[in-house]
Write a protein that holds these residues in place. Structure first.
Motif, PDB file in Angstrom:
ATOM      1  N   LEU A 228       0.830  -1.200   0.000  1.00 28.81           N
ATOM      2  CA  LEU A 228       0.000   0.000   0.000  1.00 28.81           C
ATOM      3  C   LEU A 228       0.868   1.254   0.000  1.00 28.81           C
ATOM      4  O   LEU A 228       0.509   2.263  -0.611  1.00 28.81           O
ATOM      5  N   ALA A 229       2.008   1.181   0.674  1.00 25.16           N
ATOM      6  CA  ALA A 229       2.908   2.339   0.711  1.00 25.16           C
ATOM      7  C   ALA A 229       3.376   2.738  -0.687  1.00 25.16           C
ATOM      8  O   ALA A 229       3.744   3.896  -0.909  1.00 25.16           O
ATOM      9  N   ASP A 230       3.366   1.775  -1.637  1.00 25.65           N
ATOM     10  CA  ASP A 230       3.741   2.074  -3.025  1.00 25.65           C
ATOM     11  C   ASP A 230       2.591   2.689  -3.811  1.00 25.65           C
ATOM     12  O   ASP A 230       2.813   3.189  -4.922  1.00 25.65           O
ATOM     13  N   CYS A 231       1.381   2.624  -3.272  1.00 27.37           N
ATOM     14  CA  CYS A 231       0.172   2.934  -4.051  1.00 27.37           C
ATOM     15  C   CYS A 231      -0.567   4.163  -3.560  1.00 27.37           C
ATOM     16  O   CYS A 231      -1.671   4.439  -4.033  1.00 27.37           O
ATOM     17  N   VAL A 232      -0.005   4.873  -2.584  1.00 23.78           N
ATOM     18  CA  VAL A 232      -0.662   6.061  -2.056  1.00 23.78           C
ATOM     19  C   VAL A 232       0.273   7.252  -2.169  1.00 23.78           C
ATOM     20  O   VAL A 232       1.493   7.101  -2.263  1.00 23.78           O
ATOM     21  N   THR A 233      -0.299   8.442  -2.160  1.00 26.80           N
ATOM     22  CA  THR A 233       0.491   9.656  -2.109  1.00 26.80           C
ATOM     23  C   THR A 233       0.792   9.970  -0.649  1.00 26.80           C
ATOM     24  O   THR A 233      -0.126  10.095   0.161  1.00 26.80           O
ATOM     25  N   GLY A 234       2.074  10.040  -0.301  1.00 26.78           N
ATOM     26  CA  GLY A 234       2.441  10.224   1.093  1.00 26.78           C
ATOM     27  C   GLY A 234       2.459   8.899   1.826  1.00 26.78           C
ATOM     28  O   GLY A 234       2.575   7.828   1.235  1.00 26.78           O
ATOM     29  N   ALA A 235       2.308   8.969   3.140  1.00 28.02           N
ATOM     30  CA  ALA A 235       2.358   7.762   3.967  1.00 28.02           C
ATOM     31  C   ALA A 235       1.007   7.065   3.993  1.00 28.02           C
ATOM     32  O   ALA A 235      -0.035   7.710   3.861  1.00 28.02           O
ATOM     33  N   PRO A 236       1.007   5.744   4.135  1.00 23.41           N
ATOM     34  CA  PRO A 236      -0.273   5.039   4.293  1.00 23.41           C
ATOM     35  C   PRO A 236      -0.982   5.500   5.565  1.00 23.41           C
ATOM     36  O   PRO A 236      -0.348   6.028   6.487  1.00 23.41           O
ATOM     37  N   PRO A 237      -2.290   5.309   5.644  1.00 29.27           N
ATOM     38  CA  PRO A 237      -3.001   5.653   6.884  1.00 29.27           C
ATOM     39  C   PRO A 237      -2.543   4.754   8.030  1.00 29.27           C
ATOM     40  O   PRO A 237      -1.922   3.713   7.817  1.00 29.27           O
ATOM     41  N   ALA A 238      -2.840   5.173   9.245  1.00 27.05           N
ATOM     42  CA  ALA A 238      -2.520   4.349  10.411  1.00 27.05           C
ATOM     43  C   ALA A 238      -3.129   2.966  10.236  1.00 27.05           C
ATOM     44  O   ALA A 238      -4.266   2.827   9.769  1.00 27.05           O
ATOM     45  N   ARG A 239      -2.373   1.937  10.622  1.00 23.33           N
ATOM     46  CA  ARG A 239      -2.826   0.570  10.396  1.00 23.33           C
ATOM     47  C   ARG A 239      -4.119   0.268  11.159  1.00 23.33           C
ATOM     48  O   ARG A 239      -4.973  -0.470  10.672  1.00 23.33           O
ATOM     49  N   SER A 240      -4.289   0.824  12.363  1.00 25.37           N
ATOM     50  CA  SER A 240      -5.519   0.584  13.119  1.00 25.37           C
ATOM     51  C   SER A 240      -6.724   1.141  12.384  1.00 25.37           C
ATOM     52  O   SER A 240      -7.770   0.487  12.282  1.00 25.37           O
ATOM     53  N   ALA A 241      -6.608   2.377  11.873  1.00 27.37           N
ATOM     54  CA  ALA A 241      -7.722   2.994  11.148  1.00 27.37           C
ATOM     55  C   ALA A 241      -8.022   2.222   9.872  1.00 27.37           C
ATOM     56  O   ALA A 241      -9.186   1.995   9.521  1.00 27.37           O
ATOM     57  N   LEU A 242      -6.965   1.804   9.156  1.00 21.57           N
ATOM     58  CA  LEU A 242      -7.171   1.050   7.919  1.00 21.57           C
ATOM     59  C   LEU A 242      -7.798  -0.311   8.209  1.00 21.57           C
ATOM     60  O   LEU A 242      -8.726  -0.742   7.501  1.00 21.57           O
ATOM     61  N   CYS A 243      -7.315  -0.987   9.245  1.00 21.40           N
ATOM     62  CA  CYS A 243      -7.859  -2.304   9.591  1.00 21.40           C
ATOM     63  C   CYS A 243      -9.336  -2.192   9.965  1.00 21.40           C
ATOM     64  O   CYS A 243     -10.161  -3.003   9.541  1.00 21.40           O
ATOM     65  N   ALA A 244      -9.680  -1.160  10.742  1.00 19.78           N
ATOM     66  CA  ALA A 244     -11.074  -0.975  11.131  1.00 19.78           C
ATOM     67  C   ALA A 244     -11.943  -0.671   9.914  1.00 19.78           C
ATOM     68  O   ALA A 244     -13.069  -1.181   9.795  1.00 19.78           O
ATOM     69  N   ALA A 245     -11.428   0.152   8.996  1.00 14.55           N
ATOM     70  CA  ALA A 245     -12.199   0.486   7.792  1.00 14.55           C
ATOM     71  C   ALA A 245     -12.426  -0.752   6.928  1.00 14.55           C
ATOM     72  O   ALA A 245     -13.520  -0.945   6.373  1.00 14.55           O
ATOM     73  N   LEU A 246     -11.412  -1.605   6.806  1.00 14.79           N
ATOM     74  CA  LEU A 246     -11.558  -2.829   6.024  1.00 14.79           C
ATOM     75  C   LEU A 246     -12.546  -3.789   6.684  1.00 14.79           C
ATOM     76  O   LEU A 246     -13.408  -4.367   6.016  1.00 14.79           O
ATOM     77  N   ALA A 247     -12.427  -3.959   8.003  1.00 16.74           N
ATOM     78  CA  ALA A 247     -13.351  -4.847   8.704  1.00 16.74           C
ATOM     79  C   ALA A 247     -14.782  -4.336   8.600  1.00 16.74           C
ATOM     80  O   ALA A 247     -15.723  -5.117   8.389  1.00 16.74           O
ATOM     81  N   ASP A 248     -14.964  -3.026   8.719  1.00 16.19           N
ATOM     82  CA  ASP A 248     -16.291  -2.434   8.591  1.00 16.19           C
ATOM     83  C   ASP A 248     -16.877  -2.696   7.204  1.00 16.19           C
ATOM     84  O   ASP A 248     -18.046  -3.088   7.063  1.00 16.19           O
TER      85      ASP A 248
END
Length: 323
Positions: A228-248
């Protein structure tokens, strides 16, 4: 099984920023001797394969900072979906952990910093280093037949792709039946396992692995991989926020699939289908080539053979590679 070592978890979080930390201060914080602290550091290096430098007068330092999962933040973010969110440091497999968890607590979410026995489709190993990727599973009960659940990976792929793009990833495609790809490289994969229940329903566990940061294990995969770090502009989002968004997104997708089946996702899958109208090689009892033509209502891949006739290819029977 999970590896419940709270003293190692606390030490990891103290070192997570990647700065130097005094051994004396770390030992005082942990309430242990310097010798006991040194043993804990050695266990982190051995059990979690972490690169930790030790220098006299400076203390200990992680070679690469970590972004640890925040269990409370994830539980708060998912409170509207489920009351059961489990965050582990290490586990053999988040899928297996949920398969063994009490079904009465479903829907549930399990995620871990590291898997010791992560698996992909057809029993392939999944590279699962500590803190570099996301490994999460959700559980759900479906009244569908086993055949109808064959389309679930496509629905879950659409849900995960939407969440990843909302987090900043560019143009996430889906490679039938269970891969998330960006620019031809594998960003993540799904593994769905089901158990029949009394009354004809099925308890399903949907596992998702996403490469967040690059790591050596990506080079060992049997296909090109991206993080994901290769596919976003800047740094990836925090892993906790991303994990919660994916689970949701996955739990919402399960609810929608339970009501509407693949029909609710067919257009979305068609937009992301990276195989459609491309030559593919179907590896079954014998390999044959054709042109991918989308999916049928059951989620099977439709491939036009040399005569132009459409053949339905089922995920459990074959692997498919672009020709």
């Amino acid at each position: 099984m999970a590896d419940p070592q709270p003293e190692l978890s606390a030490l990891l979080r103290a070192l997570a920023d990647g700065d130097w930390h005094s051994g004396e201060q770390l030992a005082m914080r942990a309430g242990c001797s310097r010798a006991a602290l040194a043993k804990r550091v050695a266990r982190l290096k051995r059990d979690y394969a972490l690169d930790i430098a030790a220098t006299a007068g400076r203390g200990y330092r992680l070679a690469e900072p970590l972004d640890p999962l925040d269990a409370e933040a994830m539980r708060d973010a998912l409170r509207a979906r489920t009351d059961t969110v489990t965050v582990l440091d290490t586990v053999d497999s988040t899928n297996r952990w949920l398969l063994d968890a009490p079904p009465s607590a479903d829907p549930q979410v399990c995620t871990a910093e590291m898997q010791s026995a992560g698996r992909g489709r057809r029993g392939r190993d999944w590279a699962s280093p500590f803190g570099r990727s996301l490994y999460l599973s959700v559980s759900w009960h479906f009244a569908h037949t086993a055949a109808a659940l064959g389309a679930l990976p496509l629905a879950m792929g659409c849900a995960a792709a939407d969440a990843l793009e909302a987090a900043g990833a560019r143009a996430v495609g889906l490679k039938w039946p269970n891969d998330l790809v960006v620019d031809g490289g594998k960003l993540g994969g799904l593994l769905i396992e089901a158990r029949g229940e009394m009354g004809g329903s099925f308890r399903v566990v949907v596992g998702l692995g996403v490469n967040v940061y690059r790591h050596a294990g990506l080079d060992a995969l049997d296909q090109p991989a991206v993080a994901l770090a290769d596919c976003v502009t800047g740094a990836p989002p925090a892993r906790s926020a991303l994990c919660a968004a994916l689970a949701d997104a996955m739990l919402a997708g399960c609810a929608r699939f339970a009501e509407q089946g693949l029909d609710a996702f067919r257009d979305a899958f068609a937009r992301r289908d990276v195989l459609r109208d491309r030559p593919v090689t179907v590896h079954a009892a014998s390999a044959w080539q054709g042109i991918a033509r989308g999916v049928d209502p059951s989620g099977a891949l439709l491939v036009a053979d040399a005569t132009g006739a459409l053949q339905a290819v089922h995920a459990g029977d074959v692997s498919v590679r672009p020709a």
